[in-house]
Structures are given as structure tokens and as C-alpha cells.
Scaffold this motif. Structure first.
Motif, short mmCIF file in Angstrom:
data_model
loop_
_atom_site.label_atom_id
_atom_site.label_comp_id
_atom_site.label_asym_id
_atom_site.label_seq_id
_atom_site.Cartn_x
_atom_site.Cartn_y
_atom_site.Cartn_z
N LEU A 161 0.83 -1.21 0.00
CA LEU A 161 0.00 0.00 0.00
C LEU A 161 0.86 1.25 0.00
CD1 LEU A 161 -2.84 1.35 0.32
CD2 LEU A 161 -2.44 1.24 2.80
N LEU A 162 1.98 1.20 0.72
CA LEU A 162 2.90 2.33 0.83
C LEU A 162 4.27 1.88 0.35
CD1 LEU A 162 1.51 3.27 4.29
CD2 LEU A 162 1.44 4.82 2.34
N PRO A 163 4.52 1.93 -0.95
CA PRO A 163 5.75 1.35 -1.51
C PRO A 163 7.01 2.07 -1.04
CG PRO A 163 4.58 2.66 -3.16
CD PRO A 163 3.67 2.56 -1.98
N SER A 164 8.04 1.28 -0.86
CA SER A 164 9.34 1.83 -0.43
C SER A 164 10.05 2.46 -1.61
CB SER A 164 10.21 0.72 0.15
OG SER A 164 9.61 0.15 1.29
N THR A 165 10.76 3.54 -1.35
CA THR A 165 11.59 4.16 -2.38
C THR A 165 12.81 3.26 -2.64
OG1 THR A 165 12.64 5.48 -0.64
CG2 THR A 165 10.84 6.51 -1.86
N PRO A 166 13.49 3.44 -3.79
CA PRO A 166 14.58 2.51 -4.16
C PRO A 166 15.66 2.36 -3.10
CG PRO A 166 13.96 3.87 -6.04
CD PRO A 166 13.19 4.40 -4.87
N GLY A 167 16.04 3.45 -2.46
CA GLY A 167 17.10 3.37 -1.46
C GLY A 167 16.71 2.50 -0.27
N VAL A 168 15.46 2.58 0.14
CA VAL A 168 14.98 1.78 1.27
C VAL A 168 14.99 0.30 0.91
CG1 VAL A 168 12.98 1.30 2.73
CG2 VAL A 168 13.65 3.66 2.29
N ARG A 169 14.55 -0.03 -0.31
CA ARG A 169 14.61 -1.44 -0.75
C ARG A 169 16.06 -1.94 -0.75
NH1 ARG A 169 10.33 -3.83 -3.75
NH2 ARG A 169 8.48 -2.51 -3.97
N ARG A 170 16.97 -1.08 -1.19
CA ARG A 170 18.39 -1.47 -1.22
C ARG A 170 18.91 -1.70 0.20
NH1 ARG A 170 22.96 1.39 -0.70
NH2 ARG A 170 21.84 3.39 -0.85
N ALA A 171 18.47 -0.86 1.16
CA ALA A 171 18.91 -1.03 2.55
C ALA A 171 18.48 -2.39 3.09
CB ALA A 171 18.34 0.10 3.41
N VAL A 172 17.24 -2.80 2.78
CA VAL A 172 16.78 -4.12 3.21
C VAL A 172 17.62 -5.21 2.56
CG1 VAL A 172 14.84 -5.73 3.21
CG2 VAL A 172 14.44 -3.32 3.71
N ALA A 173 17.92 -5.04 1.27
CA ALA A 173 18.74 -6.04 0.55
C ALA A 173 20.13 -6.15 1.17
CB ALA A 173 18.84 -5.66 -0.93
N GLU A 174 20.70 -5.02 1.56
CA GLU A 174 22.04 -5.05 2.18
C GLU A 174 21.98 -5.69 3.56
OE1 GLU A 174 24.41 -1.55 2.06
OE2 GLU A 174 23.98 -1.13 -0.06
N ALA A 175 20.88 -5.48 4.28
CA ALA A 175 20.72 -6.13 5.59
C ALA A 175 20.61 -7.65 5.42
CB ALA A 175 19.48 -5.58 6.29
N ILE A 176 19.87 -8.08 4.40
CA ILE A 176 19.74 -9.51 4.10
C ILE A 176 21.12 -10.11 3.82
CG2 ILE A 176 18.87 -11.17 2.41
CD1 ILE A 176 16.45 -9.27 2.05
N ALA A 177 21.91 -9.41 3.00
CA ALA A 177 23.25 -9.89 2.66
C ALA A 177 24.14 -9.96 3.90
CB ALA A 177 23.87 -8.98 1.61
N ALA A 178 24.00 -8.99 4.78
CA ALA A 178 24.82 -8.96 6.00
C ALA A 178 24.47 -10.14 6.91
CB ALA A 178 24.60 -7.65 6.74
N TYR A 179 23.19 -10.44 7.05
CA TYR A 179 22.79 -11.58 7.88
C TYR A 179 23.25 -12.90 7.26
CZ TYR A 179 19.99 -9.03 11.33
OH TYR A 179 19.58 -8.22 12.36
N LYS A 180 23.17 -13.00 5.94
CA LYS A 180 23.66 -14.21 5.27
C LYS A 180 25.17 -14.38 5.51
CE LYS A 180 20.29 -14.63 1.50
NZ LYS A 180 20.07 -14.54 0.03
N LYS A 181 25.88 -13.27 5.48
CA LYS A 181 27.32 -13.30 5.74
C LYS A 181 27.62 -13.83 7.14
CE LYS A 181 31.36 -10.20 5.75
NZ LYS A 181 31.79 -8.78 5.60
N ALA A 182 26.70 -13.53 8.09
CA ALA A 182 26.88 -13.99 9.47
C ALA A 182 26.44 -15.44 9.65
CB ALA A 182 26.09 -13.08 10.41
N GLY A 183 25.93 -16.06 8.56
CA GLY A 183 25.59 -17.47 8.62
C GLY A 183 24.12 -17.77 8.83
N HIS A 184 23.27 -16.74 8.89
CA HIS A 184 21.86 -16.96 9.15
C HIS A 184 21.10 -17.29 7.86
CE1 HIS A 184 22.60 -15.55 13.17
NE2 HIS A 184 23.01 -14.36 12.74
N GLU A 185 19.95 -17.94 8.01
CA GLU A 185 19.10 -18.30 6.88
C GLU A 185 18.05 -17.21 6.67
OE1 GLU A 185 16.00 -21.86 5.49
OE2 GLU A 185 16.91 -21.88 7.51
N LEU A 186 17.88 -16.76 5.43
CA LEU A 186 16.93 -15.68 5.12
C LEU A 186 15.81 -16.21 4.24
CD1 LEU A 186 17.38 -12.67 6.10
CD2 LEU A 186 19.45 -14.09 6.13
N VAL A 187 14.56 -15.82 4.60
CA VAL A 187 13.40 -16.24 3.81
C VAL A 187 12.46 -15.04 3.62
CG1 VAL A 187 13.46 -18.65 4.53
CG2 VAL A 187 12.15 -17.01 5.89
N ALA A 188 11.87 -14.93 2.44
CA ALA A 188 10.88 -13.87 2.20
C ALA A 188 9.64 -14.14 3.07
CB ALA A 188 10.51 -13.83 0.74
#
Length: 621
Positions: free
Chosen positions: A382-409
């Protein structure tokens, strides 16, 4: 009697006009005989006395309220004079104590350059005095408030508390260890500190000092922390900005055309500017998470009953929406250290409504589960995120994966329903609690959306939708007007909320996730004049007040030129979308943060998530 009322009003108008001009002029109701000029301070004191006496006479016969809004300009002027004098006196005291002609001496700059955990370690081991650390942060707070207007009052007894801690550390009890020994902490305006006002940005709340400390302040002192300053908030704590007619507007520390966020924006601005290490605010709709996310610092909103709210001044909290004290820190390490210390304290001793649930170190250290399963979503639809905010979530996902955690949508169930539930509960009293506090007050422009949404009876609100659509857009008109007409409606809505919470929990358990990553807000920090109209866009933070899930914010990256170029594709079919796009325009360099969420009473798990994310991103304040 009418003549007396007119005379009373005339005195007020005369006083206010002279206060603004700073000049002494003749009045139609004062003797015209010329007399030797009285000093400005003497004239003000004399007229204040007459005005107060006249107010007492008229209030005794019921013609005006005692200490009514007619006197609020007088109170505010007196308060401003006292605070300005106090700030000036403290500034001079700090300059004298520093042995230099500047506030920020070389020694104080060295203190401020330390990381929060390094600072706390030196305080604990006694290699740095609490007084030096306090004065370093007082000096920086003065300078930062000149830039952002984040400070309301300095706490007078802070130096005395610091001296008593130094006496313990350097005296015969040097082996005494306090978890937060000598750490300067800031608190938002609405948290009670004995002897000081908690105003919510209202002039009628001046000269009503708190009789005792809030429970969170008592616990902080017991842990060795030093509350040293109070900071600005939004009026009534109901706006995602940080402004009110009493204290003015707190602006973003990197861009003065933008808001620092709210309600606890003074905290975020001060901490981002190194004027404090750790601060405490309130969170009803995102009050610590929004400003922390926008200013690039870390925050934690706990489960509402994990900390005590006793001694915190709120607009009466709506049923079904959980407001709570939360914290903001310069980085993740100090937030975790403070959370561990605070949750290890016995809150139940001060407030029996807080369950006796202490910090569980085994959960934080991951003894039973080394790697976590973490869900994520990067937009609310309903309230779409701007491109930078989507990228921030993507970078957080990558950081958690780097720490060994499992990520799921993760797909949150029925977010539009969640928004409607929140707004219905927020508007359930049709604004009566807020209006009683706002009576006779100047109302901050950021509250115009709230006033318009609550000013029309629910039975006829459908008739006002066209007006709302023109002013605030379709999303606000469809979801923010509220629909409850009676107590029976409220009870039904509480049941609907309970059902929604059950469905959200089922979705969470179906995916077997431990934590959830989401946006904090769809854009970087908005322009300061737009934050009120963007209240409906706070869905990502409001959702977890509705559910009463603990949530933290962690800065991940900064807005880039590439993010701005991608705004060409951003939808602008609604007024809110246009404002979000505008917020993300010209925002290069501003912080972008994500929200980390857990199930109720799992603050230890969130703290683990804060540390793992902070370690694996490259954000620097």
C-alpha cells in the motif's frame, strides 16, 4: 464582569505585544502621566503581578480558568528567560572548568571521540572521571542544540550525581561495580525527572514540576547512569516530526530542511551529534524508531510491559495500541549493553505490572541455536518503499547471510487491515483526550491531519472524504478517518485486533522465523513541513505497536545518487506517494535503516540481531 474580562484580555494583549517588541509603550488603560522609565525587567515583573492578581479575581467568580490559557504567554516568556539564563550559566561554568575560552577543549574532544563501549569501560575501571565525561557531553549538547534545537532543559543535579560516583570509584569503595557507572544519558521531555516539567509541548504544562522520577530514571540511577538533559518532542507525541509551539522544531543533524523524526527526535538528533551516548524516549507509533532510523543511530522499542511506563506523560494511550519507553544509542553495542543492564534490574520492585522477567544471556549468546532463520519484506505494498529503502533491506539480508543466518521472504498478512485497525483504535475517542489537552494551546501544524481526521463525527465522516482526498490523498481518506461510534464498536474492534494478532503469529510460525527484517519508513527523512501529512506512511512502525512486538532499528547504508535516479520509476498516483518521492529527492548521504523485529519478550534475540547486523554492514555515523 464583561468589563473586567475585557480588561484582563487587554492586559494580556498589551503584555504579549510588548514582550515581542521588547519595548515599553503607553497603554490605553494606564495612566498617561509621564514617569521616569522603569527597567524592562522591573516593568515586566510589575505587569506580571497585576496580570496574575487579575486572573485570580476573575477565576474566583468563574469567569476565566485559574492559570488559564490567557496567562500561557506569560508563563512561556518566563520559562524561556529562565532556560536561556540557565543554559548561559552552564556554558560559562563549563568554559571556566575547562580552563579555556572554548566549550570543546582538547581533553573533552578526546572523551567524545571514544566509542560508547570504550567510554563505559574507562568509567567502570576508574581511569576516567564521571565529572569529566559529563561535562564533555554537556558541552557537546550545548553546541549540538545550537544547530538542531534538540535540548529543552539541562538537569541541574547531574554534576552532583557524577561527583558522588567519582567519590565511590576513587574512594574506599573502589571495588563497587555498577553496570552503567557514570554514563551520561539523555531523556525525552515526557519522561519525569524530579523537579522538572514534562510538557508534551504544551504551555499549560509549564510550572508543574514532577514530584518524583519516572521508574526508568530511578532504575538508571541505580545502575550508575547520570541523566543529564531533557530533549525535544512532538506536540502530544502524535506526529512523526519533532516540533511544538513551546520548544520549537528540532531539525535533522545532517540537513536542517528535514525533520529529525518523532516523537523523540530531540534524542536522535542529540545522540547523532555526539551530545549524548544513550537516550530514552517514548514509542506509540514509532517514536524512537523513526527518528533513530532517519538520524542514523540505533533504537530498541521493547515489548510494552518489559519496561515500566510509570512516570511517563502520555496522551491517554488508545486501547489496543501499546506505547512504551524505548532507547536510542549511538551504536548497537551500547544499546545492547544498556538493554542487558536494564533488563537485569528489578523493575517489578518499582512497578508490579512489570513481569519479573530478567535478561537471559543464553538466548543472546545463541547457546541453543547458533544460526537464526530470519524473514524479510522490503515494502508494505500500500505504501511502496523508495529505491534506497529497498536497497537497505537487501544489504541487511546480505549482511545476515554473511553472518551465517538463513533468510526467507515473508508476506505479512493483510497489512491494509492492520493499518485500518490501528487508525480506528487511535481515533476511537474522536480526539477528545487530545482536544482536552490542546484547549487554549497553539496547535502545531504537524497535527493538522489528526485534527481534521477527528473533528467530524464518525457517522458523517464519509461525507468529508472528498475534502480529505483533495488535501491528503486517497490513502489517508480511506484509512485514517476512523469508524468507531460507540463503546460497543470499540469492543468489537478489540476482538478484531486480537484475531489479527493471531493470524500474524500463525504466519510467523508457519515460516518458522526467529526475527523479521523490514523497512522503518518508505523513504529517508522527510522535509520538515511534510511530516504531518506522512503520518499514514508510518505503517511499518505502527504495525508493531498494534501487535506489541519488540522492534529495533539499525542503520545500514546511505542514500545514493543511483537511488535518486531510480525514483523516475516510483509511483506518484497518490498525494502520499508524491511526498515520499519528494522525501527521497535531494537526500544523497542521508542514513537508511532497517527494522529488526521479534516475538513478544524476545528482546535478547533482537539484541543478537542488532549486533550481527551492525558487525556486517559498513555504516559509519
Amino acid at each position: 464582569m464583561q468589563a473586567l474580562q475585557h480588561l484582563h484580555s487587554s492586559f494580556v494583549n498589551e503584555y504579549c505585544s510588548r514582550a515581542k517588541s521588547g519595548k515599553r509603550t503607553k497603554s490605553s488603560f494606564m495612566a498617561t502621566t509621564e514617569k521616569p522609565a522603569r527597567s524592562s525587567a522591573g516593568w515586566s515583573k510589575a505587569l506580571d503581578g497585576v496580570l496574575h492578581d487579575l486572573n485570580n479575581v476573575l477565576s474566583s467568580v468563574g469567569l476565566v480558568e485559574k492559570d488559564s490559557s490567557l496567562l500561557s504567554d506569560v508563563k512561556q516568556r518566563e520559562q524561556n528567560q529562565q532556560l536561556a539564563a540557565g543554559h548561559s550559566s552552564l556554558e560559562q561554568e563549563l568554559i571556566t572548568a575547562g580552563g579555556s575560552d572554548t566549550l570543546l577543549t582538547k581533553e573533552r574532544k578526546k572523551v567524545l571521540a571514544l566509542s560508547p563501549t570504550e567510554l563505559l569501560q574507562k568509567l567502570r575501571e576508574g581511569s576516567m572521571s564521571a565529572v569529566l565525561v559529563l561535562q564533555s557531553h554537556q558541552a557537546m549538547a550545548i553546541e549540538e542544540s545550537k544547530r538542531t534545537n534538540c535540548v529543552t532543559e539541562f538537569i541541574p543535579d547531574a554534576k552532583k550525581w557524577a561527583e558522588s560516583l567519582d567519590a565511590v570509584k576513587f574512594g574506599q569503595m573502589s571495588d563497587v561495580q555498577l553496570p552503567l557507572h557514570g554514563l551520561p544519558v539523555s531523556v525525552t521531555d515526557s519522561i519525569a525527572v524530579q523537579g522538572l516539567d514534562s510538557t508534551l509541548g504544551l504551555r499549560k504544562m509549564l510550572e508543574h514540576p514532577s514530584e518524583q522520577d519516572a521508574v526508568i530514571i530511578k532504575v538508571l540511577k541505580k545502575l550508575g547512569a547520570i541523566p543529564f538533559v531533557k530533549t525535544n518532542t512532538s506536540q502530544l507525541g502524535l506526529s512523526p516530526g519533532c516540533s511544538n509551539p513551546l520548544w520549537g522544531m528540532t531539525v535533522h543533524p545532517q540537513d536542517p530542511t528535514r525533520t529529525a523524526g518523532g516523537s523523540s527526535g530531540g534524542e536522535a538528533a542529540l545522540i547523532s551529534g555526539r551530545g549524548s551516548v544513550l537516550g530514552f524516549g517514548t514509542d506509540l507509533t514509532g517514536g524512537v524508531r523513526l527518528p533513530a532510523g532517519w538520524c542514523g543511530v540505533v533504537s530498541l522499542k521493547p515489548t510494552s510491559s518489559r519496561l515500566s511506563n510509570k512516570g511517563v506523560t502520555y496522551v491517554p494511550a488508545p486501547m489496543g495500541i501499546s506505547g512504551t519507553v524505548g532507547m536510542i544509542g549511538r551504536n548497537g553495542s551500547i544499546v545492547v549493553e544498556a538493554t542487558k543492564a536494564i533488563l537485569s534490574a528489578d523493575f517489578n520492585q518499582h512497578d508490579v505490572t512489570v513481569p519479573p522477567l530478567t535478561w537471559n544471556d543464553s538466548i543472546y549468546l545463541g547457546m541453543s541455536k547458533k544460526f537464526l532463520r530470519i524473514g524479510w519484506f522490503d515494502t508494505t505494498g500500500l505504501l511502496p518503499s523508495t529505491p534506497g529503502v529497498r536497497r537497505a533491506v537487501a544489504e541487511a539480508i546480505a549482511a545476515y547471510k554473511k553472518a551465517g543466518h538463513e533468510l526467507v521472504a515473508f508476506s505479512p498478512p493483510e497489512l491494509v487491515e492492520g493499518l485500518k485497525l490501528f487508525m480506528d483504535l487511535l481515533m476511537a475517542d474522536q480526539g477528545s483526550s487530545a482536544y482536552s489537552l490542546l484547549k487554549g494551546e497553539l496547535v502545531d501544524p504537524a497535527l493538522s491531519w489528526y485534527k481534521q481526521c477527528t473533528s467530524v463525527p464518525p457517522q458523517v465522516r464519509h461525507l468529508t472524504k472528498p475534502i480529505m482526498r483533495r488535501q491528503f490523498g486517497d490513502i489517508a481518506a480511506d484509512h485514517c478517518l476512523g469508524s468507531l461510534c460507540s463503546i460497543a464498536d470499540l469492543w468489537k474492534k478489540i476482538i478484531e485486533r486480537s484475531d489479527y494478532c493471531d493470524r500474524f503469529l500463525q504466519a510467523w510460525k508457519k515460516e518458522e522465523i526467529d526475527l523479521l527484517v523490514s523497512p522503518v519508513f518508505p523513504s529517508p527523512a522527510p522535509k520538515k513541513e511534510q511530516c504531518g501529512k506522512l503520518s499514514v506512511a508510518c505503517l511499518s512502525t505502527m504495525l508493531f505497536n498494534l501487535l506489541d512486538y519488540p522492534a529495533a532499528t539499525v542503520p545500514v547504508c546511505r542514500h545514493t545518487e543511483k537511488d535518486e535516479k531510480e525514483l523516475d520509476k516510483f509511483e506518484t498516483s497518490d498525494c502520499v506517494y508524491e511526498l515520499l518521492k519528494e522525501s527521497a529527492t535531494g537526500a544523497v548521504g542521508l542514513p537508511l535503516s532497517v527494522q529488526v523485529v521479534a516475538l513478544p519478550f524476545c528482546e535478547e534475540l533482537i539484541c543478537r540481531g542488532i549486533i550481527d547486523l551492525s558487525k556486517n554492514v559498513n555504516f559509519k555515523l
